[in-house]
Design an enzyme around this catalytic site. Structure first.
Site, PDB file in Angstrom:
ATOM      1  N   CYS B  87     -53.534 -20.875  -2.314  1.00  0.00           N
ATOM      2  CA  CYS B  87     -54.569 -21.891  -2.144  1.00  0.00           C
ATOM      3  C   CYS B  87     -55.854 -21.486  -2.860  1.00  0.00           C
ATOM      4  CB  CYS B  87     -54.779 -22.155  -0.647  1.00  0.00           C
ATOM      5  SG  CYS B  87     -55.760 -23.619  -0.313  1.00  0.00           S
ATOM      6  N   HIS B 196     -49.085 -22.824   1.847  1.00  0.00           N
ATOM      7  CA  HIS B 196     -49.395 -21.584   2.581  1.00  0.00           C
ATOM      8  C   HIS B 196     -48.170 -20.939   3.231  1.00  0.00           C
ATOM      9  CE1 HIS B 196     -53.862 -21.778   2.567  1.00  0.00           C
ATOM     10  NE2 HIS B 196     -53.597 -23.055   2.306  1.00  0.00           N
ATOM     11  N   GLU B 198     -47.936 -17.995   4.293  1.00  0.00           N
ATOM     12  CA  GLU B 198     -48.346 -17.057   5.362  1.00  0.00           C
ATOM     13  C   GLU B 198     -48.492 -17.763   6.718  1.00  0.00           C
ATOM     14  OE1 GLU B 198     -50.301 -18.571   3.408  1.00  0.00           O
ATOM     15  OE2 GLU B 198     -52.385 -18.637   4.080  1.00  0.00           O
TER      16      GLU B 198
END
Lengths: 85, 225
Positions: B87, B196, B198
């Site tokens: 990002c 994302h 994560e």
């Protein structure tokens, strides 16, 4: 004090959704006849010293490496003359 | 010896702690790196996390790119160290010219937050080798300026060299050219990704655990190196 203005605009081929949103809003507000809107950034740099070729070269370097992202933006540099006289 | 993966914190980073957690769940040791510290503290790889570094002032990633830590990250990335930008981290990598193109405002002008289906196109980068090419995964996506743009020549080059790492499926959330969600450099050690992974590493908090592969991939890459 001398002022140098750097204008940064998205390149013509890059879609400008913010400019488009402004353009769409204009007729709603009664401002007719505007065919296109592009939105950009204006930087006003106040120089400590004189605006000579060396100073302008440094500003162009700053514009090229930092103020504009030349992958998507074009910039222009111009001297605005001495203010307040 | 445990593999050490650094996660940079810039002022305005938001997802640094989640990235550290993902690194830990993958089996590596997360190392917090600070934007003003040039020293990478002997890490083997670096993650540039999501967020709004320096308030996204000027352009997203434009100021972070000149932070002291990035001097060393750029230098080491060019020597082959694995770097993943997620990002805002992807934006920093483009501003650093480690990756081509740029990320601009979503074509809808809206900030988008959704669970996004992706197809992993290149499963041979340092960060994707635990996936298989063509594998579909779902991870969160959240961005206001995630629209990947580059000129036609660069896009053709990315496609021809297999450097599109991930593509949006079902819906292109932000108007990215050719549905591109992530790309890599020619060497395959630097990867930028707008969604994302994560945030998709544990069933409790993620829509899936399909993001973990990015972090286990780099571990495997480093252990085998």
């Amino acid at each position: 004090m001398a002022r140098v203005v750097v204008d940064v605009m998205l390149k013509p081929e890059i879609l400008d959704p913010q400019g488009q949103a402004v353009q769409r809003a204009l007729p709603r507000l009664g401002f007719a006849g505007i065919a296109d809107v592009r939105q950009g950034k204006r930087f006003e740099l106040e120089l400590e010293g004189p605006v000579d070729d060396a100073a302008l070269a440094r500003i162009r370097e700053a514009a090229e490496t930092f103020l504009a992202n030349t992958v998507i933006e074009d910039f222009t540099v111009r001297v605005e003359g001495e203010e307040g006289k | 010896m445990t593999t050490r993966v650094g996660v940079v914190t810039f002022p305005g980073s938001l997802d640094d702690r989640d990235a550290q957690r993902a690194v830990r769940l993958a089996g590596a040791e997360p190392v917090a790196l600070w934007h003003r510290d040039k020293d990478l503290h002997q890490v083997d790889a670096v993650v540039l996390p999501g967020g709004f570094s320096y308030g996204d002032y000027l352009r997203c990633g434009a100021i972070s790119r000149f932070s002291p830590v990035m001097d060393t990250v750029i230098e080491q990335a060019k020597l082959g160290m694995p770097v993943l930008g997620i990002c805002n981290g992807f934006q920093v990598l483009c501003e650093s010219h480690l990756l081509p193109g740029a990320l601009t405002r979503n074509d809808s002008l809206h900030f988008i937050c959704r669970d996004q289906k992706l197809r992993i196109e290149n499963a041979s980068t340092a960060w994707t080798r635990d996936y298989s090419a063509g594998q579909e995964i779902v991870v969160p996506l959240k961005n206001g300026e995630g629209r990947f743009v580059a000129d036609g020549r660069v896009l053709d080059e990315l496609e021809a060299e297999g450097r599109v790492v991930a593509r949006y499926l079902d819906l292109n959330p932000n108007g990215s050219y050719r549905d591109i969600a992530g790309i890599t450099n020619a060497a395959g050690n630097v990867v930028g990704l707008m969604p994302h992974p994560e945030h998709a590493v544990e069933p409790l908090t993620g829509p899936t655990t399909e993001g973990l592969g990015f972090f286990t991939s780099v571990l495997k890459q480093l252990v085998n190196a």
